[in-house]
Design a protein around this motif. Structure first.
Motif, short mmCIF file in Angstrom:
data_model
loop_
_atom_site.label_atom_id
_atom_site.label_comp_id
_atom_site.label_asym_id
_atom_site.label_seq_id
_atom_site.Cartn_x
_atom_site.Cartn_y
_atom_site.Cartn_z
N LYS A 255 -15.96 39.39 -56.85
CA LYS A 255 -15.13 40.52 -56.43
C LYS A 255 -14.03 40.06 -55.47
O LYS A 255 -12.87 40.46 -55.58
N LEU A 256 -14.39 39.17 -54.53
CA LEU A 256 -13.41 38.67 -53.57
C LEU A 256 -12.33 37.85 -54.27
O LEU A 256 -11.13 38.00 -53.98
N GLU A 258 -11.29 38.05 -57.40
CA GLU A 258 -10.42 38.95 -58.17
C GLU A 258 -9.44 39.67 -57.24
O GLU A 258 -8.27 39.85 -57.56
N HIS A 259 -9.94 40.07 -56.08
CA HIS A 259 -9.09 40.75 -55.11
C HIS A 259 -7.96 39.83 -54.62
O HIS A 259 -6.79 40.22 -54.56
N VAL A 263 -3.94 40.34 -54.86
CA VAL A 263 -3.11 40.39 -53.65
C VAL A 263 -2.03 39.32 -53.68
O VAL A 263 -0.87 39.56 -53.33
N LEU A 314 -12.11 45.24 -48.35
CA LEU A 314 -10.93 44.60 -48.91
C LEU A 314 -9.65 45.37 -48.65
O LEU A 314 -8.58 44.93 -49.01
N ASN A 315 -9.75 46.52 -48.05
CA ASN A 315 -8.57 47.26 -47.60
C ASN A 315 -8.69 47.50 -46.12
O ASN A 315 -9.75 47.25 -45.52
N SER A 319 -13.84 50.11 -48.28
CA SER A 319 -14.32 49.10 -49.21
C SER A 319 -13.84 49.45 -50.60
O SER A 319 -13.76 50.64 -50.96
#
Length: 320
Positions: A255-256, A258-259, A263, A314-315, A319
């Motif tokens: 998940k990290l 992909e984020h 970004v 992540l924002n 979350s």
């Protein structure tokens, strides 16, 4: 060192000399030829080894790591020349760091200070961080005094000025020009008493130098700090997590990544804070994990170690 020569560094800290057309041949230099007292292998280049160990925890930064070794080699050989009564050139070691936010410029400045202190180039090796507001005053003469005071604090160490181009943003009548003039004067007068490092975004630093053409020649060491790739950022996150004794669950890691890919694609390089961005995610996610564990009343070792997908923040405020 002539252009057709280069240094290579083995893992034991020894320096080999590679000559032109002999890139695959090791040139053995006997100590008797130069009548030098070579210290024992376990002591030799201990300072370089220590700095290299610290640098090994830094992801990427290949150009910087090469520069640190070259500076070490130059200082070391100068000491050997001095022992033999040969001329030793005192080169100014002022530097310019060009890179976007979070690419490790301040971290490297601290390492440079430590290296120079341990090699007796600087008497203290401390780091004084400054920005425009710390140098620029409000009336004629105030700026020069503020800048002199800052340099005085930095004597024996490093004066690190971030976003240095902001000193020139007001044009000829701006007090920032007075700060630049004062810095230049002291760079010459006290060039072996402190090291000045100007840092900032690459494009803005290039523009700053174009407005001050005599400035670049006073900085013999210019280092580029490239943006981190997504893989680099994941390596940084793993190091930061290990340092804090945490680890990602596999789903959280995916998940990290992909984020970060999203970004990096959507954000202008100068607006993305690289390593700092990852550190902020980790610190917020650790607090989020703590709240989850408190609410679920689970405190076994595995739970305490693991950051799960739902823990990732992540924002700015939520979350995702």
């Amino acid at each position: 060192m002539e252009r057709d020569q280069a240094f290579t560094y083995k893992t034991n800290g020894q320096i080999n000399i590679i000559l032109n057309n002999q890139s695959k041949e090791k040139v053995e230099v006997s100590s008797s030829s130069y009548d030098l007292k070579i210290p024992k292998a376990e002591v030799k280049h201990a300072i370089l080894k220590e700095i290299e160990e610290e640098m090994s925890s830094l992801v990427g930064m290949n150009e910087m790591k090469r520069m640190i070794k070259e500076i070490y080699a130059w200082i070391f050989i100068n000491k050997k020349r001095e022992e033999q009564g040969l001329k030793v050139g005192k080169q100014a070691l002022h530097m310019m760091f060009k890179g976007n936010p979070g690419t490790g410029k301040t971290t490297v400045a601290r390492l440079v200070g430590k290296l120079f202190f341990q090699m007796n180039v600087l008497s203290k090796g401390h780091l004084i961080e400054a920005e425009r507001a710390d140098l620029v005053g409000e009336y004629i003469g105030h700026t020069a005094q503020k800048t002199r005071d800052l340099i005085k604090k930095a004597l024996g160490g490093i004066l690190f000025i971030d976003e240095a181009y902001s000193l020139a943003r007001g044009g000829e009548k701006d007090f920032g020009k007075e700060a630049i003039d004062t810095l230049v004067k002291h760079m010459e007068d006290k060039q072996h008493d402190f090291v000045l490092i100007l840092a900032g975004y690459p494009r803005e630093m290039d523009n700053f130098l174009s407005l001050n053409p005599g400035l670049l020649s006073r900085f013999p060491l210019v280092v580029d700090f490239p943006d981190y790739s997504v893989d680099d950022l994941m390596d940084i996150s793993e190091l930061m997590m290990a340092e804090r004794e945490y680890r990602f669950h596999q789903d959280a890691e995916i998940k990290l990544k992909e984020h970060l890919m999203a970004v990096k694609t959507e954000t202008h390089p100068s607006k993305f804070s690289n390593g700092r961005y990852v550190r902020n995610i980790i610190e917020k996610s650790i607090r989020s994990q703590a709240m989850r564990l408190l609410l679920t009343d689970r405190y076994n070792r595995e739970d305490l170690l693991t950051i799960k997908s739902q823990d990732l923040v992540l924002n700015e405020h939520k979350s995702i």
